[in-house]
Design a protein around this motif. Structure first.
Motif, PDB file in Angstrom:
ATOM      1  N   THR A  90       0.858  -1.192   0.000  1.00 25.46           N
ATOM      2  CA  THR A  90       0.000   0.000   0.000  1.00 25.46           C
ATOM      3  C   THR A  90       0.891   1.237   0.000  1.00 25.46           C
ATOM      4  O   THR A  90       1.482   1.595   1.002  1.00 25.46           O
ATOM      5  CB  THR A  90      -0.965   0.020   1.193  1.00 25.46           C
ATOM      6  N   CYS A  91       0.973   1.834  -1.176  1.00 23.50           N
ATOM      7  CA  CYS A  91       1.943   2.913  -1.398  1.00 23.50           C
ATOM      8  C   CYS A  91       1.262   4.236  -1.738  1.00 23.50           C
ATOM      9  O   CYS A  91       1.902   5.293  -1.668  1.00 23.50           O
ATOM     10  CB  CYS A  91       2.863   2.481  -2.538  1.00 23.50           C
ATOM     11  N   ALA A  92      -0.029   4.219  -2.093  1.00 29.73           N
ATOM     12  CA  ALA A  92      -0.714   5.472  -2.442  1.00 29.73           C
ATOM     13  C   ALA A  92      -0.635   6.418  -1.251  1.00 29.73           C
ATOM     14  O   ALA A  92      -0.879   6.017  -0.117  1.00 29.73           O
ATOM     15  CB  ALA A  92      -2.171   5.194  -2.804  1.00 29.73           C
ATOM     16  N   GLY A  93      -0.279   7.665  -1.517  1.00 30.85           N
ATOM     17  CA  GLY A  93      -0.108   8.586  -0.395  1.00 30.85           C
ATOM     18  C   GLY A  93      -0.463  10.012  -0.756  1.00 30.85           C
ATOM     19  O   GLY A  93      -0.442  10.410  -1.925  1.00 30.85           O
ATOM     20  N   ALA A  94      -0.816  10.773   0.285  1.00 33.31           N
ATOM     21  CA  ALA A  94      -1.102  12.197   0.121  1.00 33.31           C
ATOM     22  C   ALA A  94      -0.515  12.955   1.300  1.00 33.31           C
ATOM     23  O   ALA A  94      -0.429  12.414   2.407  1.00 33.31           O
ATOM     24  CB  ALA A  94      -2.613  12.428   0.056  1.00 33.31           C
ATOM     25  N   ALA A  95      -0.104  14.196   1.055  1.00 28.94           N
ATOM     26  CA  ALA A  95       0.478  15.020   2.124  1.00 28.94           C
ATOM     27  C   ALA A  95       0.029  16.461   1.961  1.00 28.94           C
ATOM     28  O   ALA A  95      -0.320  16.898   0.862  1.00 28.94           O
ATOM     29  CB  ALA A  95       2.001  14.940   2.070  1.00 28.94           C
ATOM     30  N   LEU A  96       0.026  17.207   3.066  1.00 29.43           N
ATOM     31  CA  LEU A  96      -0.242  18.642   3.028  1.00 29.43           C
ATOM     32  C   LEU A  96       0.795  19.337   3.892  1.00 29.43           C
ATOM     33  O   LEU A  96       1.188  18.798   4.937  1.00 29.43           O
ATOM     34  CB  LEU A  96      -1.640  18.939   3.574  1.00 29.43           C
ATOM     35  N   ARG A  97       1.210  20.504   3.442  1.00 24.92           N
ATOM     36  CA  ARG A  97       2.190  21.252   4.232  1.00 24.92           C
ATOM     37  C   ARG A  97       1.451  22.246   5.128  1.00 24.92           C
ATOM     38  O   ARG A  97       1.274  23.407   4.790  1.00 24.92           O
ATOM     39  CB  ARG A  97       3.159  21.983   3.295  1.00 24.92           C
ATOM     40  N   LYS A  98       1.000  21.759   6.275  1.00 27.24           N
ATOM     41  CA  LYS A  98       0.251  22.619   7.191  1.00 27.24           C
ATOM     42  C   LYS A  98       0.506  22.198   8.638  1.00 27.24           C
ATOM     43  O   LYS A  98       0.571  21.011   8.946  1.00 27.24           O
ATOM     44  CB  LYS A  98      -1.256  22.487   6.934  1.00 27.24           C
ATOM     45  N   SER A  99       0.607  23.204   9.515  1.00 28.67           N
ATOM     46  CA  SER A  99       0.591  22.952  10.947  1.00 28.67           C
ATOM     47  C   SER A  99      -0.862  22.897  11.401  1.00 28.67           C
ATOM     48  O   SER A  99      -1.768  23.278  10.652  1.00 28.67           O
ATOM     49  CB  SER A  99       1.325  24.063  11.697  1.00 28.67           C
ATOM     50  N   VAL A 100      -1.087  22.456  12.641  1.00 28.87           N
ATOM     51  CA  VAL A 100      -2.458  22.231  13.106  1.00 28.87           C
ATOM     52  C   VAL A 100      -3.322  23.492  13.007  1.00 28.87           C
ATOM     53  O   VAL A 100      -4.461  23.430  12.526  1.00 28.87           O
ATOM     54  CB  VAL A 100      -2.436  21.686  14.560  1.00 28.87           C
ATOM     55  N   HIS A 101      -2.798  24.654  13.414  1.00 26.87           N
ATOM     56  CA  HIS A 101      -3.657  25.847  13.481  1.00 26.87           C
ATOM     57  C   HIS A 101      -4.103  26.329  12.097  1.00 26.87           C
ATOM     58  O   HIS A 101      -5.061  27.086  11.987  1.00 26.87           O
ATOM     59  CB  HIS A 101      -2.942  26.980  14.233  1.00 26.87           C
ATOM     60  N   GLU A 102      -3.420  25.904  11.037  1.00 29.38           N
ATOM     61  CA  GLU A 102      -3.795  26.351   9.687  1.00 29.38           C
ATOM     62  C   GLU A 102      -4.422  25.232   8.853  1.00 29.38           C
ATOM     63  O   GLU A 102      -4.751  25.436   7.686  1.00 29.38           O
ATOM     64  CB  GLU A 102      -2.557  26.909   8.967  1.00 29.38           C
ATOM     65  N   GLN A 103      -4.610  24.074   9.464  1.00 28.50           N
ATOM     66  CA  GLN A 103      -5.125  22.913   8.729  1.00 28.50           C
ATOM     67  C   GLN A 103      -6.652  22.871   8.800  1.00 28.50           C
ATOM     68  O   GLN A 103      -7.223  22.829   9.896  1.00 28.50           O
ATOM     69  CB  GLN A 103      -4.554  21.631   9.355  1.00 28.50           C
ATOM     70  N   ASP A 104      -7.335  22.845   7.648  1.00 30.18           N
ATOM     71  CA  ASP A 104      -8.791  22.692   7.688  1.00 30.18           C
ATOM     72  C   ASP A 104      -9.154  21.210   7.766  1.00 30.18           C
ATOM     73  O   ASP A 104      -8.351  20.332   7.427  1.00 30.18           O
ATOM     74  CB  ASP A 104      -9.451  23.344   6.467  1.00 30.18           C
TER      75      ASP A 104
END
Ligand SMILES: NC(=O)c1ccc[n+]([C@@H]2O[C@H](COP(=O)([O-])OP(=O)(O)OC[C@H]3O[C@@H](n4cnc5c(N)ncnc54)[C@H](O)[C@@H]3O)[C@@H](O)[C@H]2O)c1
Length: 230
Positions: free
Chosen positions: A66-80
């Protein structure tokens, strides 16, 4: 030919680490079904019906990666919340769904490898949802290893350091950032997709017949700590 006549399934197999894994497994004799948004068998791993449908054609599955992946560059306070849910849906739910629908077809001796990340153990600034989701994948690995050991099915994960793939393209496009990132790794370079594919092939092969529930660092030493002289 460690995978002669074996059937493998690789999610996220159209690019990067997944594509290198597909190539290596095929070179060693496996038939490989790729589940990816961009592959011929277009399949979103967050969609249970799509995953079940894609795997329905197979009678037996010896190897699941299982290699499918996603990432976001956000800290907690700016993450929706929607972004948080998306990262967890692809990384954690995607791994869960692929395993759920593959397991009934897996014989004793079969093996699963989840692709987690070094950030599951070390943390990494501004990647809150991503690091948390990769930590969840390591925990899922241990849980599954216990649940399926009795059936002779092994479950491990790899925790790669930073690897030259489209996943980190914005960093690779900036020479200074790429050099800083490479220098974090005690072995002094970023990984290649093949570095990780070889570790996945090892863990899914009979060479690893007595290894289950393990999170293998494949990271140029990044999880070991800082290599700089103080
Ligand atoms: N590149 C790195 O530095 C690095 C480091 C540690 C871990 N990882 C992990 O390795 C895995 C592979 O990443 P990569 O570096 O090869 O990136 P990549 O972008 O080259 O490949 C990721 C693949 O996942 C597929 N994918 C994404 N969402 C999907 C979905 N909903 N359904 C089906 N397929 C989907 C993409 O289409 C793509 O083919 C990821 O889980 C990533 O978190 C990458």
């Amino acid at each position: 030919m460690r995978f002669h006549e074996l059937q493998a399934v690789v999610t996220g197999g159209a690019s990067g680490i997944g594509a290198a894994t597909v190539a290596l497994l095929r070179a060693e004799g496996a038939r490989v079904l790729v589940l990816d948004r961009t592959a011929e068998t277009a399949c979103d791993v967050t969609d249970e019906d799509a995953v079940a449908h894609a795997l329905s054609a197979l009678h037996r599955i010896d190897v699941l990666v299982t290699c499918a992946g996603a990432a976001l560059r956000k800290s907690v306070h700016e993450q929706d919340g929607a972004g948080w849910d998306h990262v967890f849906a692809v990384n954690v739910k995607g791994a869960f769904l692929a395993a759920k629908h593959a397991l009934p077809k897996m014989p004793a001796g079969a093996a699963i490898v989840h692709v987690a990340s070094v950030v599951a153990v070390t943390g990494f600034r501004q990647r809150a949802a991503y690091t948390a989701s990769k930590g969840a994948m390591v925990a899922l690995t241990r849980n599954m290893a216990l649940d399926y050991a009795g059936q002779g099915i092994r479950v491990n994960c790899v925790c790669p350091g930073f690897v030259r793939t489209p996943f980190i393209q914005p960093i690779l496009d900036d020479e200074a950032r790429a050099a800083r990132l490479a220098a974090l790794h005690p072995l002094g370079r970023l990984g290649t997709p093949e570095d990780v594919a070889k570790s996945i092939a090892f863990l899914t092969s009979a060479d690893a017949a007595w290894i289950t529930g393990h999170a293998l660092s494949v990271d140029g030493g990044l999880a070991a700590g800082h290599a700089m002289e103080i």
